[in-house]
Scaffold this motif. Structure first.
Motif, short mmCIF file in Angstrom:
data_model
loop_
_atom_site.label_atom_id
_atom_site.label_comp_id
_atom_site.label_asym_id
_atom_site.label_seq_id
_atom_site.Cartn_x
_atom_site.Cartn_y
_atom_site.Cartn_z
N LYS A 94 22.08 11.92 -2.14
CA LYS A 94 22.62 12.59 -3.14
C LYS A 94 23.31 13.30 -3.13
N SER A 95 24.50 12.24 -2.56
CA SER A 95 25.53 12.83 -2.54
C SER A 95 26.71 11.64 -3.78
N ASP A 96 26.66 12.84 -4.39
CA ASP A 96 27.68 12.32 -5.73
C ASP A 96 28.76 11.56 -5.41
N VAL A 97 28.35 9.83 -5.28
CA VAL A 97 28.95 8.88 -4.80
C VAL A 97 28.52 7.87 -4.88
N THR A 98 29.17 6.86 -5.84
CA THR A 98 29.03 5.04 -5.51
C THR A 98 28.44 4.62 -4.19
N GLU A 99 27.41 3.57 -4.23
CA GLU A 99 27.64 2.89 -2.66
C GLU A 99 28.72 2.26 -2.52
N ASP A 100 29.91 2.06 -2.82
CA ASP A 100 30.99 1.69 -2.22
C ASP A 100 32.02 2.17 -1.74
N ASP A 101 31.71 3.16 -1.65
CA ASP A 101 32.27 4.42 -1.24
C ASP A 101 31.65 4.98 0.39
N PHE A 102 30.73 4.37 0.00
CA PHE A 102 29.57 5.07 1.95
C PHE A 102 30.55 4.54 2.55
N CYS A 103 30.84 4.96 4.18
CA CYS A 103 31.49 4.71 5.58
C CYS A 103 30.63 4.45 5.97
N TYR A 104 30.06 3.42 6.41
CA TYR A 104 29.27 2.99 7.07
C TYR A 104 29.35 2.73 8.60
N VAL A 105 28.46 3.19 9.16
CA VAL A 105 27.92 3.11 10.78
C VAL A 105 28.42 2.21 11.45
N ASN A 106 28.92 1.62 12.53
CA ASN A 106 28.89 0.29 13.36
C ASN A 106 28.99 0.92 14.75
N PHE A 107 28.13 0.49 15.55
CA PHE A 107 27.38 1.14 16.79
C PHE A 107 27.18 0.28 18.06
N THR A 108 27.55 0.45 19.50
CA THR A 108 27.57 -0.67 20.15
C THR A 108 26.98 -0.05 21.38
N SER A 109 26.62 0.41 22.30
CA SER A 109 26.01 0.90 23.69
C SER A 109 26.64 -0.10 24.32
N ASN A 110 26.46 -0.12 25.78
CA ASN A 110 26.11 -1.12 26.95
C ASN A 110 26.04 -0.97 28.24
N SER A 137 16.38 8.03 27.12
CA SER A 137 16.36 9.49 26.55
C SER A 137 17.44 9.83 25.33
N LYS A 138 17.88 9.09 26.25
CA LYS A 138 19.66 9.05 25.09
C LYS A 138 20.10 8.22 24.30
N LEU A 139 21.08 8.65 23.00
CA LEU A 139 21.31 6.98 21.97
C LEU A 139 22.91 8.15 22.20
N ASN A 140 24.25 7.91 23.14
CA ASN A 140 24.88 8.54 23.01
C ASN A 140 25.90 7.17 23.09
N GLY A 141 27.29 7.99 21.68
CA GLY A 141 28.23 6.97 22.17
C GLY A 141 29.29 7.03 20.88
N ASP A 142 31.14 6.09 20.94
CA ASP A 142 31.46 6.16 19.80
C ASP A 142 30.79 5.02 18.79
N PHE A 143 31.34 5.62 17.12
CA PHE A 143 30.61 4.29 16.23
C PHE A 143 32.13 4.21 15.61
N LYS A 144 32.32 3.01 14.68
CA LYS A 144 33.21 3.51 14.10
C LYS A 144 32.82 2.59 12.56
N GLY A 145 33.40 3.26 11.75
CA GLY A 145 32.85 3.69 10.53
C GLY A 145 33.80 2.41 9.07
N LEU A 146 33.12 1.93 9.18
CA LEU A 146 33.36 0.57 8.04
C LEU A 146 32.87 1.03 6.58
#
Length: 291
Positions: A90-106, A114-123
């Motif tokens: 519902k954002s007024d942006v094109t698909e190429d404008d999106f910052c996608y989450v890249n996440f890793t949990s070790n 019961s939890k899913l926490n951690g840092d992510f990188k946006g690309l």
């Protein structure tokens, strides 16, 4: 022979019932500037392969659903996933404008943590780095237990009258907040890889005589159509890069605003939404064909 058939049936059922597991987490994205955005993550795991979607800003002006892929290594307790394609926004942006989450949990145990926490990188889609942050999630089951506990507290408290207690239901309130609402003058953008999509429209609640007019790329598809509990199926072909679908509320029924359930079947996804309009108001869905 009967034993062999039974063996294969049991094996098939085992694979169907236990081969694919689904897990749902709810919480927030915390960006580097400390702002919080609501986040739902739904994971499906099959033999170590992760599929699913994220849903950000649920019920908000920038609600966005994005598909994810990844993998899970039970031995190393490692979960990896990344957002890859926008399903709708519902954002007024094109698909190429999106910052996608890249996440890793070790330190994650699928089905047990019961939890899913951690840092992510946006690309960005071109792999250039954008904003980073942190995800803070817990299982939906855990959240439901908290809601149930809160409801019990409300029922026992003496600070509220009995009539006030009857009007409070946190679970129902949370459901309404999380519903995909199509409001007046709002545009939802849907991205499709297939030219052929389908829309189904119906009244999902108590029938109250709501009537709507639907237009697709300027042509009237339905005029002054009364929604009922019978689904009206509308096949659409994406003839342009951008295709516009407009719903106009022709009236307001006997109950509150004009509400209709719209289900959009695009590629392998189903998008479910609910209109909330006054008489004469419009909401718009733009379909972008990714050829």
């Amino acid at each position: 022979m009967k034993r062999i058939i039974l063996f294969f049936l049991i094996s098939f059922c085992f694979k169907m019932c236990f081969g694919q597991q689904e897990y749902e987490y709810v919480g927030f994205i915390k960006l580097n500037d400390s702002s919080l955005i609501s986040l739902t993550v739904k994971l499906q795991e099959t033999n170590g392969i992760i599929n699913g979607y994220t849903l950000t800003d649920v019920g908000g002006e920038h609600e966005t659903k994005t598909s994810i892929i990844g993998d899970y290594n039970a031995e190393n307790k490692q979960l990896r996933f990344k957002e890859v394609e926008t399903i709708y926004t519902k954002s007024d942006v094109t698909e190429d404008d999106f910052c996608y989450v890249n996440f890793t949990s070790n330190s994650y145990k699928l089905g047990k943590s019961s939890k899913l926490n951690g840092d992510f990188k946006g690309l960005f889609p071109d792999k250039t780095e954008c904003i980073n942050g942190e995800i803070l999630l817990s299982t939906k089951e855990k959240q439901l237990k908290k809601i149930e506990k809160a409801n019990k507290f409300i029922k026992k408290t003496k600070r509220l009258t009995d009539s006030e207690k009857q009007n409070i239901d946190i679970a129902k309130t949370m459901d309404s907040i999380q519903m995909n609402i199509l409001r007046s003058k709002q545009i939802m953008s849907v991205f499709a890889k297939s030219k052929n999509i389908r829309i189904e429209i119906f009244d999902g609640g108590q029938l109250d005589g709501d009537r709507v007019t639907l237009k697709y790329n300027g042509n009237t598809v339905l005029r002054d159509f009364e929604t009922t509990n019978q689904r009206k199926s509308i096949p659409l072909t994406l003839v342009n890069k951008k295709n516009t679908f407009i719903l106009t509320a022709d009236n307001v029924g006997t109950m509150s605003t004009n509400t209709a359930v719209i289900e959009i079947f695009v590629d392998d996804s189903k998008i479910r939404a609910l209109t909330n309009l006054k008489a004469g108001e419009q909401t718009q869905i733009d379909f972008y064909f990714k050829n």
